[in-house]
Design an enzyme around this catalytic site. Sequence first.
Site, PDB file in Angstrom:
ATOM      1  CE  LYS A 160       9.976   8.040  -2.227  1.00  0.00           C
ATOM      2  NZ  LYS A 160      10.810   8.481  -3.304  1.00  0.00           N
ATOM      3  NE  ARG A 163      12.182  -3.056  -6.421  1.00  0.00           N
ATOM      4  CZ  ARG A 163      10.846  -3.108  -6.362  1.00  0.00           C
ATOM      5  NH1 ARG A 163      10.223  -4.260  -6.319  1.00  0.00           N
ATOM      6  NH2 ARG A 163      10.142  -2.009  -6.330  1.00  0.00           N
ATOM      7  NE  ARG A 191       3.883  -2.663  -6.760  1.00  0.00           N
ATOM      8  CZ  ARG A 191       4.811  -1.712  -6.859  1.00  0.00           C
ATOM      9  NH1 ARG A 191       4.568  -0.504  -6.405  1.00  0.00           N
ATOM     10  NH2 ARG A 191       5.968  -1.974  -7.394  1.00  0.00           N
TER      11      ARG A 191
END
Length: 268
Positions: free
Chosen positions: A54, A213, A172
């Site tokens: 995003k 999450r 990541r």
Amino acid sequence: MKSKTGQPTVAAPANLANNRAAWLRGAEAVCSLTPSPSKNPQRLILLGAPGVGKGTQADLLHQWCGACHLSTGDIFRGAKNLPPDERSPAMEKALGFMVRGELVPDQTVLDVVCERVGCLRCLGGFLLDGFPRTVAQAEALEQLLAKEQLPLTAVLDYDLPLEQIVARLAGRRVCASCNLISHITGHEPEICPQCGGKLYQREDDRPQAIRVRMEAYRRSTTPLTEFYGKRGLLLTIPADGTPAEILQRTMDALAKRHAHGNGGDQAV
Ligand code: AMP
């Protein structure tokens, strides 16, 4: 906007991005750029789970249409570095919740946003990110925009299957020396591609933590997507592919919506 090659063209190079001073530091601060008035300013809300890209889309959309990326999380993170006398009482209150890792209460977030209503009035439009986060915030924003006569263009919901989000976030790594965030594909897994420092994986980027999450994100966002779906504002954008492809999909969805007189809920 498309070039002859079919690639999205952009209005301004990234290094000319606005510094968003009025949003980050408050209404007294002066932004580094005055966006050119647009006949059709894009007033957008961006939704999307962590890992869908995003932030990258917000940067690309800013370059495309000039609207600023207005993230409430950025205000609160930046507030930590402001001298205390430059923080409004609402900001000071918000900061306490944020540093404890809690959501800021709706009324406090609204007070902070209302202090920056000039950014919503901006002739370049806006790209709201991280706000609204609850239906109460969405209702308050709806009232504020109606009072200001600033109709929302659309709510962009960037969507990626859970397993692809897990794959992105689980790859990541953060550099212990320079804090660069990178993905393990394409370079030596343990070595920072920027400074050669040692890379590590954040606890919350481990697959099980990501699933927890994502479930929390889904639970908190479903009421918002329903809220905007009922108002015919929701555009669901598949967030797979390259950033340029996702931007192109977004621009196409907005153009289609504009051409069809802002019809109902659409999936691209
Ligand atoms: P974000 O970068 O959007 O994840 O936001 C970082 C932190 O700022 C959150 O964990 C919250 O503490 C706070 N925050 C940002 N936006 C909001 C919001 N709209 N409502 C409540 N808390 C928020």
